[in-house]
Design a protein around this motif. Structure first.
Motif, PDB file in Angstrom:
ATOM      1  N   ALA A 288      -7.931 -12.721  -1.985  1.00 39.00           N
ATOM      2  CA  ALA A 288      -6.685 -11.596  -2.322  1.00 39.00           C
ATOM      3  C   ALA A 288      -6.459 -11.042  -1.008  1.00 39.00           C
ATOM      4  O   ALA A 288      -7.073 -11.449   0.209  1.00 39.00           O
ATOM      5  CB  ALA A 288      -7.167 -10.731  -3.151  1.00 39.00           C
ATOM      6  N   VAL A 289      -5.428 -10.141  -0.914  1.00 42.16           N
ATOM      7  CA  VAL A 289      -4.981  -9.412   0.417  1.00 42.16           C
ATOM      8  C   VAL A 289      -5.273  -7.943   0.071  1.00 42.16           C
ATOM      9  O   VAL A 289      -4.869  -7.246  -0.726  1.00 42.16           O
ATOM     10  CB  VAL A 289      -3.463  -9.647   0.753  1.00 42.16           C
ATOM     11  N   LYS A 290      -6.353  -7.550   1.246  1.00 43.48           N
ATOM     12  CA  LYS A 290      -6.839  -6.302   1.156  1.00 43.48           C
ATOM     13  C   LYS A 290      -5.640  -5.193   1.649  1.00 43.48           C
ATOM     14  O   LYS A 290      -4.783  -5.669   2.512  1.00 43.48           O
ATOM     15  CB  LYS A 290      -7.864  -5.848   1.823  1.00 43.48           C
ATOM     16  N   VAL A 291      -5.435  -4.065   0.911  1.00 46.03           N
ATOM     17  CA  VAL A 291      -4.408  -3.208   1.279  1.00 46.03           C
ATOM     18  C   VAL A 291      -4.968  -2.523   2.512  1.00 46.03           C
ATOM     19  O   VAL A 291      -5.920  -1.662   2.595  1.00 46.03           O
ATOM     20  CB  VAL A 291      -3.923  -2.295   0.210  1.00 46.03           C
ATOM     21  N   THR A 292      -4.439  -2.510   3.772  1.00 44.32           N
ATOM     22  CA  THR A 292      -4.825  -1.893   4.909  1.00 44.32           C
ATOM     23  C   THR A 292      -3.369  -1.496   5.657  1.00 44.32           C
ATOM     24  O   THR A 292      -2.234  -1.945   5.169  1.00 44.32           O
ATOM     25  CB  THR A 292      -5.571  -2.914   5.924  1.00 44.32           C
ATOM     26  N   PRO A 293      -3.411  -0.472   6.664  1.00 42.97           N
ATOM     27  CA  PRO A 293      -2.139  -0.440   7.370  1.00 42.97           C
ATOM     28  C   PRO A 293      -1.471  -1.450   8.018  1.00 42.97           C
ATOM     29  O   PRO A 293      -0.192  -1.209   8.270  1.00 42.97           O
ATOM     30  CB  PRO A 293      -2.637   0.511   8.571  1.00 42.97           C
ATOM     31  N   GLU A 294      -2.120  -2.417   8.038  1.00 42.34           N
ATOM     32  CA  GLU A 294      -1.497  -3.618   8.665  1.00 42.34           C
ATOM     33  C   GLU A 294      -0.555  -4.338   7.826  1.00 42.34           C
ATOM     34  O   GLU A 294       0.415  -5.130   7.860  1.00 42.34           O
ATOM     35  CB  GLU A 294      -2.392  -4.370   9.640  1.00 42.34           C
ATOM     36  N   SER A 295      -1.345  -4.687   6.468  1.00 40.42           N
ATOM     37  CA  SER A 295      -0.970  -5.982   5.514  1.00 40.42           C
ATOM     38  C   SER A 295      -0.073  -4.983   4.535  1.00 40.42           C
ATOM     39  O   SER A 295       1.004  -5.685   4.333  1.00 40.42           O
ATOM     40  CB  SER A 295      -2.270  -6.319   4.529  1.00 40.42           C
ATOM     41  N   PHE A 296      -0.400  -4.093   4.043  1.00 38.05           N
ATOM     42  CA  PHE A 296       0.853  -3.140   3.140  1.00 38.05           C
ATOM     43  C   PHE A 296       0.714  -1.874   3.744  1.00 38.05           C
ATOM     44  O   PHE A 296       0.240  -0.903   3.050  1.00 38.05           O
ATOM     45  CB  PHE A 296       0.366  -3.506   1.761  1.00 38.05           C
ATOM     46  N   PRO A 297       1.626  -1.635   4.888  1.00 38.55           N
ATOM     47  CA  PRO A 297       1.628  -0.498   5.278  1.00 38.55           C
ATOM     48  C   PRO A 297       2.134   0.862   4.438  1.00 38.55           C
ATOM     49  O   PRO A 297       1.661   1.901   4.152  1.00 38.55           O
ATOM     50  CB  PRO A 297       2.669  -0.517   6.313  1.00 38.55           C
ATOM     51  N   GLU A 298       3.159   0.428   3.360  1.00 39.60           N
ATOM     52  CA  GLU A 298       4.037   1.661   2.429  1.00 39.60           C
ATOM     53  C   GLU A 298       2.755   1.750   1.226  1.00 39.60           C
ATOM     54  O   GLU A 298       2.522   2.821   1.029  1.00 39.60           O
ATOM     55  CB  GLU A 298       5.151   0.975   1.967  1.00 39.60           C
ATOM     56  N   ILE A 299       2.153   0.807   0.731  1.00 36.20           N
ATOM     57  CA  ILE A 299       1.107   1.074  -0.377  1.00 36.20           C
ATOM     58  C   ILE A 299      -0.072   1.783   0.276  1.00 36.20           C
ATOM     59  O   ILE A 299      -0.450   2.811  -0.179  1.00 36.20           O
ATOM     60  CB  ILE A 299       0.636  -0.265  -0.996  1.00 36.20           C
ATOM     61  N   HIS A 300      -0.424   1.215   1.547  1.00 32.83           N
ATOM     62  CA  HIS A 300      -1.619   2.042   2.151  1.00 32.83           C
ATOM     63  C   HIS A 300      -1.035   3.426   2.203  1.00 32.83           C
ATOM     64  O   HIS A 300      -2.151   4.427   2.022  1.00 32.83           O
ATOM     65  CB  HIS A 300      -1.979   1.337   3.416  1.00 32.83           C
ATOM     66  N   ALA A 301      -0.033   3.804   2.756  1.00 36.80           N
ATOM     67  CA  ALA A 301       0.255   5.290   3.041  1.00 36.80           C
ATOM     68  C   ALA A 301       0.501   5.900   1.684  1.00 36.80           C
ATOM     69  O   ALA A 301       0.029   7.123   1.726  1.00 36.80           O
ATOM     70  CB  ALA A 301       1.797   5.208   3.703  1.00 36.80           C
ATOM     71  N   GLU A 302       0.930   5.327   0.745  1.00 32.58           N
ATOM     72  CA  GLU A 302       1.026   6.014  -0.482  1.00 32.58           C
ATOM     73  C   GLU A 302      -0.187   6.410  -1.218  1.00 32.58           C
ATOM     74  O   GLU A 302      -0.766   7.456  -1.581  1.00 32.58           O
ATOM     75  CB  GLU A 302       1.831   5.147  -1.487  1.00 32.58           C
ATOM     76  N   ILE A 303      -1.396   5.434  -1.015  1.00 35.60           N
ATOM     77  CA  ILE A 303      -2.668   5.785  -1.461  1.00 35.60           C
ATOM     78  C   ILE A 303      -3.370   6.721  -0.619  1.00 35.60           C
ATOM     79  O   ILE A 303      -3.870   7.683  -1.309  1.00 35.60           O
ATOM     80  CB  ILE A 303      -3.562   4.240  -1.503  1.00 35.60           C
ATOM     81  N   THR A 304      -3.289   6.643   0.624  1.00 39.59           N
ATOM     82  CA  THR A 304      -3.655   7.757   1.662  1.00 39.59           C
ATOM     83  C   THR A 304      -3.167   9.197   1.215  1.00 39.59           C
ATOM     84  O   THR A 304      -4.033   9.982   0.991  1.00 39.59           O
ATOM     85  CB  THR A 304      -3.508   7.307   2.975  1.00 39.59           C
ATOM     86  N   GLU A 305      -2.109   9.223   0.843  1.00 37.98           N
ATOM     87  CA  GLU A 305      -1.335  10.518   0.577  1.00 37.98           C
ATOM     88  C   GLU A 305      -1.863  11.024  -0.690  1.00 37.98           C
ATOM     89  O   GLU A 305      -2.216  12.327  -0.875  1.00 37.98           O
ATOM     90  CB  GLU A 305       0.144  10.297   0.698  1.00 37.98           C
ATOM     91  N   LEU A 306      -2.041  10.143  -1.789  1.00 33.41           N
ATOM     92  CA  LEU A 306      -2.241  10.639  -2.994  1.00 33.41           C
ATOM     93  C   LEU A 306      -4.013  10.787  -3.096  1.00 33.41           C
ATOM     94  O   LEU A 306      -4.217  11.837  -3.882  1.00 33.41           O
ATOM     95  CB  LEU A 306      -2.065   9.518  -4.171  1.00 33.41           C
ATOM     96  N   ARG A 307      -4.580  10.219  -2.467  1.00 33.23           N
ATOM     97  CA  ARG A 307      -6.191  10.630  -2.349  1.00 33.23           C
ATOM     98  C   ARG A 307      -6.422  12.006  -1.744  1.00 33.23           C
ATOM     99  O   ARG A 307      -7.201  12.628  -2.342  1.00 33.23           O
ATOM    100  CB  ARG A 307      -7.120   9.565  -1.509  1.00 33.23           C
ATOM    101  N   GLN A 308      -5.329  12.200  -0.914  1.00 26.92           N
ATOM    102  CA  GLN A 308      -5.670  13.529  -0.174  1.00 26.92           C
ATOM    103  C   GLN A 308      -5.180  14.574  -1.412  1.00 26.92           C
ATOM    104  O   GLN A 308      -5.640  15.756  -1.399  1.00 26.92           O
ATOM    105  CB  GLN A 308      -4.658  13.531   1.109  1.00 26.92           C
ATOM    106  N   LYS A 309      -3.961  14.325  -2.035  1.00 17.49           N
ATOM    107  CA  LYS A 309      -3.461  15.327  -2.671  1.00 17.49           C
ATOM    108  C   LYS A 309      -4.195  15.454  -4.020  1.00 17.49           C
ATOM    109  O   LYS A 309      -4.625  16.834  -4.503  1.00 17.49           O
ATOM    110  CB  LYS A 309      -2.127  14.617  -3.365  1.00 17.49           C
TER     111      LYS A 309
END
Length: 252
Positions: free
Chosen positions: A18-39
């Motif tokens: 599979a493809v792991k979500v990272t800032p390089e592979s899927f930057p938009e999804i990674h940014a959303e996940i990071t923001e929601l985890r903080q929220k």
């Protein structure tokens, strides 16, 4: 020990296939996940992978320190096309599941299944699992802050991406009205781990009326006369309180 080894092998399989979500592979999804985890104030490590096909479009696993979120690639792309709120609803739904520790029974379920006791205890666990789905929907909605987009995701999961946008809210409310008055429908729900779609839909509308009255009012005014009448019958005492800008998170 066997389960621990299985999880390690499964993660190794995902890392290779599979493809792991990272800032390089899927930057938009990674940014959303990071923001929601903080929220949601959730800081435990979670491995997120995008794969071609996932049963249920998205799944989450939390067991023995392993936390993995799987996202179906086509589904994630569709949600991104619908706007950020739709993707936030789904991601918030599953991060909320982790935050509320709804997976805490997983190991017990595996042990009970191995002992062949699970069949006798499942009826007592089903209400908890149904309630956990309502809670996760509420987390997702508070992350999305958009009732229309949140209800749209529930509709899409029910009938697919082609027909989901064309579902009439009045039609869903009429169906919910019928379900609420038929004992056999209520009994059918008691035998399953997931609540009826119409009950998830109605629960989210009621929750919006409690925590975001302006969003609820937009939904209500968008209904036709029949829809507003059904909504009054189904939610006669929906609490309306003024929004103070603070988040009213579901109880974990």
């Amino acid at each position: 020990m066997t389960q621990w080894l299985f999880l390690r092998m499964w993660k190794a399989h995902l890392l290779g296939r599979a493809v792991k979500v990272t800032p390089e592979s899927f930057p938009e999804i990674h940014a959303e996940i990071t923001e929601l985890r903080q929220k949601l104030d959730y800081h435990r490590p979670v491995d997120v992978y995008v794969v071609d096909e996932v049963n249920g479009k998205m799944t989450v696993t939390s067991l023995l320190g392993t936390r993995v979120l799987l996202i179906e690639g086509g589904f994630a792309a569709d949600l991104q096309e619908d706007g950020p709120a739709a993707l936030r609803f789904m991601l918030g739904n599953f991060i909320g599941w982790l935050k509320a520790r709804h997976g805490r029974l997983t190991l017990s379920v595996l042990i009970l299944d191995r002992l062949r006791w699970l069949t006798y205890l499942v009826p007592w666990m089903l209400p908890y699992w149904r309630c956990s789905e309502y809670t996760c929907d509420q987390y997702g909605y508070l992350c999305a802050e958009d009732l229309h987009a949140s209800l749209g995701v529930i509709a899409r999961l029910t009938v697919g991406k082609e027909l989901g946008p064309s579902i009439s809210p009045t039609g869903v409310l009429e169906q919910a009205h019928q379900v609420s008055r038929r004992p056999l429908c209520r009994y059918a729900e008691l035998s399953q781990a997931q609540p009826h779609m119409v009950n998830r839909y109605l629960n989210l509308v009621a929750f919006a009326g409690s925590v975001m009255p302006s969003d609820y009012e937009r939904f209500r005014t968008g209904l036709d006369e029949k829809g507003r009448r059904l909504l009054r019958d189904l939610l006669p005492q929906t609490p309306h309180r003024q929004s103070s800008g603070s988040q009213h998170w579901p109880a974990a």
